[in-house]
Scaffold this motif. Structure first.
Motif, PDB file in Angstrom:
ATOM      1  N   UNK A 140       0.852  -1.207   0.000  1.00  0.00           N
ATOM      2  CA  UNK A 140       0.000   0.000   0.000  1.00  0.00           C
ATOM      3  C   UNK A 140       0.886   1.255   0.000  1.00  0.00           C
ATOM      4  N   UNK A 141       1.934   1.253   0.840  1.00  0.00           N
ATOM      5  CA  UNK A 141       2.840   2.410   0.883  1.00  0.00           C
ATOM      6  C   UNK A 141       3.508   2.638  -0.472  1.00  0.00           C
ATOM      7  N   UNK A 142       3.867   1.536  -1.152  1.00  0.00           N
ATOM      8  CA  UNK A 142       4.510   1.680  -2.462  1.00  0.00           C
ATOM      9  C   UNK A 142       3.578   2.369  -3.458  1.00  0.00           C
ATOM     10  N   UNK A 143       2.296   2.007  -3.416  1.00  0.00           N
ATOM     11  CA  UNK A 143       1.319   2.641  -4.313  1.00  0.00           C
ATOM     12  C   UNK A 143       1.161   4.116  -3.987  1.00  0.00           C
ATOM     13  N   UNK A 144       1.113   4.426  -2.701  1.00  0.00           N
ATOM     14  CA  UNK A 144       0.980   5.833  -2.280  1.00  0.00           C
ATOM     15  C   UNK A 144       2.212   6.619  -2.752  1.00  0.00           C
ATOM     16  N   UNK A 145       3.378   6.031  -2.519  1.00  0.00           N
ATOM     17  CA  UNK A 145       4.632   6.706  -2.883  1.00  0.00           C
ATOM     18  C   UNK A 145       4.675   7.036  -4.379  1.00  0.00           C
ATOM     19  N   UNK A 146       4.159   6.102  -5.174  1.00  0.00           N
ATOM     20  CA  UNK A 146       4.239   6.254  -6.628  1.00  0.00           C
ATOM     21  C   UNK A 146       3.444   7.454  -7.148  1.00  0.00           C
ATOM     22  N   UNK A 147       2.428   7.902  -6.418  1.00  0.00           N
ATOM     23  CA  UNK A 147       1.560   8.967  -6.958  1.00  0.00           C
ATOM     24  C   UNK A 147       1.495  10.232  -6.088  1.00  0.00           C
ATOM     25  N   UNK A 148       1.960  10.108  -4.839  1.00  0.00           N
ATOM     26  CA  UNK A 148       1.691  11.175  -3.864  1.00  0.00           C
ATOM     27  C   UNK A 148       2.282  12.533  -4.261  1.00  0.00           C
ATOM     28  N   UNK A 149       3.551  12.573  -4.641  1.00  0.00           N
ATOM     29  CA  UNK A 149       4.205  13.869  -4.926  1.00  0.00           C
ATOM     30  C   UNK A 149       3.524  14.558  -6.088  1.00  0.00           C
ATOM     31  N   UNK A 150       3.200  13.763  -7.103  1.00  0.00           N
ATOM     32  CA  UNK A 150       2.592  14.365  -8.292  1.00  0.00           C
ATOM     33  C   UNK A 150       1.192  14.901  -7.979  1.00  0.00           C
ATOM     34  N   UNK A 151       0.408  14.137  -7.201  1.00  0.00           N
ATOM     35  CA  UNK A 151      -0.937  14.613  -6.834  1.00  0.00           C
ATOM     36  C   UNK A 151      -0.834  15.901  -6.019  1.00  0.00           C
ATOM     37  N   UNK A 152       0.132  15.921  -5.116  1.00  0.00           N
ATOM     38  CA  UNK A 152       0.332  17.106  -4.265  1.00  0.00           C
ATOM     39  C   UNK A 152       0.684  18.316  -5.142  1.00  0.00           C
ATOM     40  N   UNK A 153       1.569  18.111  -6.089  1.00  0.00           N
ATOM     41  CA  UNK A 153       1.994  19.206  -6.966  1.00  0.00           C
ATOM     42  C   UNK A 153       0.842  19.650  -7.874  1.00  0.00           C
ATOM     43  N   UNK A 154       0.036  18.708  -8.323  1.00  0.00           N
ATOM     44  CA  UNK A 154      -1.077  19.044  -9.231  1.00  0.00           C
ATOM     45  C   UNK A 154      -2.301  19.574  -8.491  1.00  0.00           C
ATOM     46  N   UNK A 155      -2.265  19.457  -7.171  1.00  0.00           N
ATOM     47  CA  UNK A 155      -3.382  19.907  -6.318  1.00  0.00           C
ATOM     48  C   UNK A 155      -4.676  19.170  -6.654  1.00  0.00           C
ATOM     49  N   UNK A 156      -4.570  17.846  -6.735  1.00  0.00           N
ATOM     50  CA  UNK A 156      -5.769  17.037  -6.992  1.00  0.00           C
ATOM     51  C   UNK A 156      -5.409  15.565  -7.064  1.00  0.00           C
ATOM     52  N   UNK A 157      -6.434  14.739  -6.882  1.00  0.00           N
ATOM     53  CA  UNK A 157      -6.213  13.297  -6.962  1.00  0.00           C
ATOM     54  C   UNK A 157      -6.878  12.596  -5.795  1.00  0.00           C
ATOM     55  N   UNK A 158      -7.034  11.297  -5.946  1.00  0.00           N
ATOM     56  CA  UNK A 158      -7.710  10.506  -4.917  1.00  0.00           C
ATOM     57  C   UNK A 158      -6.946   9.203  -4.695  1.00  0.00           C
ATOM     58  N   UNK A 159      -6.642   8.935  -3.431  1.00  0.00           N
ATOM     59  CA  UNK A 159      -5.974   7.681  -3.056  1.00  0.00           C
ATOM     60  C   UNK A 159      -6.971   6.874  -2.232  1.00  0.00           C
ATOM     61  N   UNK A 160      -7.288   5.668  -2.698  1.00  0.00           N
ATOM     62  CA  UNK A 160      -8.200   4.794  -1.944  1.00  0.00           C
ATOM     63  C   UNK A 160      -7.370   3.624  -1.422  1.00  0.00           C
ATOM     64  N   UNK A 161      -7.332   3.468  -0.123  1.00  0.00           N
ATOM     65  CA  UNK A 161      -6.540   2.390   0.480  1.00  0.00           C
ATOM     66  C   UNK A 161      -7.456   1.292   1.014  1.00  0.00           C
TER      67      UNK A 161
END
Ligand code: NDP
Length: 240
Positions: free
Chosen positions: A109-130
């Motif tokens: 789960x952490x690996x999936x979060x890591x893969x998208x988190x920085x980009x979502x933060x920079x783009x100011x949008x996105x959804x992570x479902x764990x």
């Protein structure tokens, strides 16, 4: 307008497969991740990429996501769903089963979060479902390490939600009860398997993963300023 990319791990069966199909049907390009590539490819989803990746392999997971993003644009939704449930009596369970659950259900789960988190933060949008479980909210005696991994998912989701919410990124926890899936195949302890099956019978059976998929799609399609922080879904007769 073209819809954004949805990434689903553990997409070859059960809840992950149902979710991949639901998002695809709703018009989202999808990246399906699991180890059984042939099954994912047999779904023949439109605008879809299937990659054989073990979620424990952080670099491979990142590479697959980057490849799909090249084709479909940034990941707007990731469902970190891949998981194993080696339920057993703790005193007699082989600790290699603990290792597997910890590695897949928490580090995966952490690996999936890591893969998208920085980009979502920079783009100011996105959804992570764990993917957690009802076993991430309360203890079942023969679920010891499984419960531990799902409590982990609750804890990190709450913390990361706090970190990402100022950046307009949603972190949602999915906590199902008994859902029809291949989950029982992972139980090697015969007594635990027997008790699990008896309980399912007692409550009148499990419910279809399609309901879970529908709820994830519903939560995702809410406006970005609306978050269902957690979805708890069980068969009505599931009383604990
Ligand atoms: P399934 O066994 O049907 O699905 C598990 C999925 O995870 C499969 O697609 C499997 O694919 C994938 N997977 C397992 N290990 C790995 C790995 N190392 N790398 C990549 N993919 C992996 O069961 P469910 O649909 O039930 O499980 C999905 C999630 O739902 C799990 O996290 C589970 O804990 C959770 N859950 C399930 C409940 C239920 O009653 N069914 C209740 C509450 C939570 P492959 O083998 O092809 O790699």
């Amino acid at each position: 307008m073209k819809k954004p990319l949805a990434v689903i791990t553990g997409a070859s069966s059960g809840i992950g497969a149902a979710t991949a199909k639901a998002f695809s049907k709703a018009g989202y390009p999808t990246l399906l991740i699991a180890r059984r590539l042939d099954i994912m490819e047999s779904f023949k989803l439109e605008d879809s990429m299937c990659r054989k990746v073990d979620v424990r392999d952080r670099e491979a997971l990142i590479a697959a996501i980057r490849e799909a993003e090249k084709e479909y644009g940034p990941t707007d939704m990731i469902f970190n769903n891949a998981g194993v449930a080696r339920l057993a009596e703790i005193g007699t369970q082989d600790p290699s089963e603990w290792d597997e659950m910890i590695d897949v259900n928490t580090k995966g789960v952490m690996n999936g979060i890591y893969a998208v988190m920085s980009d979502m933060k920079a783009r100011k949008g996105g959804t992570i479902v764990n993917m957690s479980s009802i076993a991430g909210r309360k203890i079942y005696e023969d679920h010891t390490v499984y419960c531990g991994t799902k409590f982990f998912v609750h804890a990190i989701s709450e913390s990361i939600r706090g970190y990402l919410s100022p950046h307009n990124v949603r972190v949602i926890v999915m906590s199902p009860g008994n859902i029809e899936a291949e989950v029982l195949n992972g139980i090697t302890d015969p007594n635990t398997l027997e008790a699990y099956k008896k309980n399912i019978e007692r409550i009148g059976g499990r419910i279809s993963p399609d309901y879970v998929a529908k709820m994830i799609l519903f939560a995702y399609e809410m406006p970005q300023n609306v978050i269902m922080q957690e979805v708890v879904v069980t068969p009505t007769k599931q009383d604990y």
